[in-house]
Design a protein around this motif. Structure first.
Motif, mmCIF file in Angstrom:
data_model
loop_
_atom_site.group_PDB
_atom_site.id
_atom_site.type_symbol
_atom_site.label_atom_id
_atom_site.label_comp_id
_atom_site.label_asym_id
_atom_site.label_seq_id
_atom_site.Cartn_x
_atom_site.Cartn_y
_atom_site.Cartn_z
ATOM 1 N N LEU A 87 -7.759 6.840 6.239
ATOM 2 C CA LEU A 87 -6.957 6.040 5.318
ATOM 3 C C LEU A 87 -7.679 4.755 4.927
ATOM 4 C CD1 LEU A 87 -4.321 5.467 3.777
ATOM 5 C CD2 LEU A 87 -3.470 4.380 5.861
ATOM 6 N N THR A 88 -8.233 4.036 5.895
ATOM 7 C CA THR A 88 -8.897 2.769 5.559
ATOM 8 C C THR A 88 -10.145 2.993 4.710
ATOM 9 O OG1 THR A 88 -9.982 2.747 7.732
ATOM 10 C CG2 THR A 88 -7.967 1.434 7.496
ATOM 11 N N GLU A 89 -10.869 4.080 4.937
ATOM 12 C CA GLU A 89 -12.023 4.380 4.085
ATOM 13 C C GLU A 89 -11.575 4.665 2.654
ATOM 14 O OE1 GLU A 89 -14.095 7.489 6.206
ATOM 15 O OE2 GLU A 89 -15.277 6.028 7.345
ATOM 16 N N ARG A 90 -10.473 5.376 2.511
ATOM 17 C CA ARG A 90 -9.925 5.651 1.181
ATOM 18 C C ARG A 90 -9.488 4.356 0.500
ATOM 19 N NH1 ARG A 90 -4.809 8.402 0.853
ATOM 20 N NH2 ARG A 90 -5.082 8.880 3.051
ATOM 21 N N LEU A 91 -8.835 3.478 1.270
ATOM 22 C CA LEU A 91 -8.381 2.199 0.709
ATOM 23 C C LEU A 91 -9.553 1.319 0.286
ATOM 24 C CD1 LEU A 91 -5.436 1.431 3.154
ATOM 25 C CD2 LEU A 91 -5.264 2.038 0.713
ATOM 26 N N ILE B 120 0.851 -1.205 0.000
ATOM 27 C CA ILE B 120 0.000 0.000 0.000
ATOM 28 C C ILE B 120 0.881 1.248 0.000
ATOM 29 C CG2 ILE B 120 -1.669 1.325 1.373
ATOM 30 C CD1 ILE B 120 -2.880 -1.161 -0.017
ATOM 31 N N PHE B 121 1.903 1.233 0.846
ATOM 32 C CA PHE B 121 2.779 2.398 0.947
ATOM 33 C C PHE B 121 3.739 2.495 -0.228
ATOM 34 C CE2 PHE B 121 1.553 1.513 5.401
ATOM 35 C CZ PHE B 121 0.809 2.660 5.593
ATOM 36 N N THR B 122 4.159 1.351 -0.793
ATOM 37 C CA THR B 122 5.032 1.416 -1.967
ATOM 38 C C THR B 122 4.262 1.927 -3.192
ATOM 39 O OG1 THR B 122 4.671 -0.927 -2.477
ATOM 40 C CG2 THR B 122 6.608 -0.384 -1.149
ATOM 41 N N MET B 123 2.933 1.816 -3.141
ATOM 42 C CA MET B 123 2.098 2.379 -4.200
ATOM 43 C C MET B 123 1.981 3.896 -4.062
ATOM 44 S SD MET B 123 -0.936 -0.533 -4.109
ATOM 45 C CE MET B 123 -2.168 0.573 -4.731
ATOM 46 N N GLY B 124 2.502 4.453 -2.968
ATOM 47 C CA GLY B 124 2.476 5.898 -2.779
ATOM 48 C C GLY B 124 1.322 6.391 -1.925
ATOM 49 N N ILE B 125 0.514 5.488 -1.397
ATOM 50 C CA ILE B 125 -0.611 5.885 -0.548
ATOM 51 C C ILE B 125 -0.076 6.243 0.830
ATOM 52 C CG2 ILE B 125 -2.761 5.099 0.521
ATOM 53 C CD1 ILE B 125 -3.108 3.300 -2.003
ATOM 54 N N ARG B 126 -0.564 7.328 1.386
ATOM 55 C CA ARG B 126 -0.082 7.823 2.676
ATOM 56 C C ARG B 126 -1.258 8.235 3.557
ATOM 57 N NH1 ARG B 126 3.712 5.720 0.855
ATOM 58 N NH2 ARG B 126 5.762 6.573 0.430
ATOM 59 N N PHE B 127 -0.977 8.332 4.859
ATOM 60 C CA PHE B 127 -1.936 8.907 5.803
ATOM 61 C C PHE B 127 -2.101 10.384 5.474
ATOM 62 C CE2 PHE B 127 -0.609 5.246 8.310
ATOM 63 C CZ PHE B 127 -1.783 4.865 8.938
ATOM 64 N N ASP B 128 -3.278 10.921 5.726
ATOM 65 C CA ASP B 128 -3.540 12.351 5.570
ATOM 66 C C ASP B 128 -2.890 13.074 6.739
ATOM 67 O OD1 ASP B 128 -4.544 14.946 5.467
ATOM 68 O OD2 ASP B 128 -6.603 14.320 5.066
ATOM 69 N N GLU B 129 -1.900 13.889 6.470
ATOM 70 C CA GLU B 129 -1.150 14.569 7.534
ATOM 71 C C GLU B 129 -1.935 15.702 8.187
ATOM 72 O OE1 GLU B 129 2.785 15.595 6.260
ATOM 73 O OE2 GLU B 129 3.207 13.547 5.610
#
Length: 187
Positions: free
Chosen positions: A72-76, A45-54
Motif C-alpha cells: 500500500l505505501t509503495e502504491r501511495l 487516503i481511504f475516503t479517496m477509495g484507496i484500499r489495502f490489497d486483500e
C-alpha cells in the motif's frame, strides 16, 4: 517480553517483529520501512477509495504473503504521497512467547519471502528471468548459497548464529513458493 540476545543479534528485527531502529530520525521514509502497528494513514487516503490489497496479509491462510502495508505505501508513494517517520508517536508491540521460538521465526521468514516475491512480480522485476520449476533460476542459486551458509554457521551443532542463515534460507523458500504458486495459477 524482550527477545533473548541470540535473536537480537541474529534475526532481522524489522520483518520479524516490526521493530523500528531506535536511532531513526524524524523525516521522510522509504515505503518499505513502514510496518503494521507502527503506521498511521490519513483518513483522506481511504475516503479517496484507496484500499489495502486483500490478496496480501493475514487472514488469507497460515502461510500468507506478508507486506500489505509495504504494498500500500509503495502504491501511495507512486501516486505522489510521502511516508514520514515521527519518533514521538510510540507504539508498544507485544512480542508473545511463541514468537521467540525458532519455528515461529522461520515461518515468519517464509511469509516475508512470499511477500517480497509478490512485490517483485507486481513490479515485473522478475518477469524476464529464466525460470525452472516455476521460479527464477537465480532464486535456486541463492537458496543453495543460503543452505551452505547455514551449514557453515553450525545449524547441526545448534549454534545461535545459524538463525540468520536459516532466516535467509526460509525467506528464499518463501519467494520460490510464491513464484511457483503464482505460475500455477496462471496456467
Amino acid at each position: 517480553k524482550v527477545p533473548p540476545q541470540w535473536i537480537l543479534d541474529n534475526v532481522p528485527l524489522g520483518p520479524a517483529y516490526v521493530v523500528t531502529p531506535p536511532d531513526r530520525k524524524e523525516g521522510p521514509l522509504r515505503p518499505s520501512a513502514v510496518w503494521g502497528p507502527n503506521m498511521m494513514i490519513r483518513e483522506k487516503i481511504f475516503t479517496m477509495g484507496i484500499r489495502f490489497d486483500e490478496a496480501i496479509g493475514p487472514g488469507l491462510a497460515p502461510n500468507y504473503p506478508m507486506g500489505s502495508e509495504t504494498e500500500l505505501t509503495e502504491r501511495l508513494v507512486a501516486q505522489g504521497h510521502q511516508c514520514w517517520f515521527a519518533p514521538d508517536a510510540r507504539v508498544m508491540h507485544i512480542i508473545r512467547e511463541e514468537q521467540m521460538r525458532v519455528w515461529w521465526l522461520l515461518k515468519r521468514a517464509f511469509r516475508s519471502g512470499k511477500g517480497e516475491a509478490d512485490r517483485q512480480l507486481k513490479a515485473a522485476a522478475c518477469g524476464q528471468d529464466k525460470s525452472i520449476f516455476g521460479a527464477p533460476r537465480w532464486l535456486f542459486r541463492r537458496l543453495a548459497k543460503n543452505a551452505w551458509e547455514t551449514i557453515q554457521a553450525g545449524v547441526f551443532l545448534g549454534r545461535p548464529g545459524c538463525i540468520n542463515s536459516l532466516w535467509q534460507f526460509c525467506h528464499v523458500l518463501g519467494q520460490i513458493n510464491h513464484h511457483q504458486s503464482t505460475s500455477r495459477s496462471l496456467l
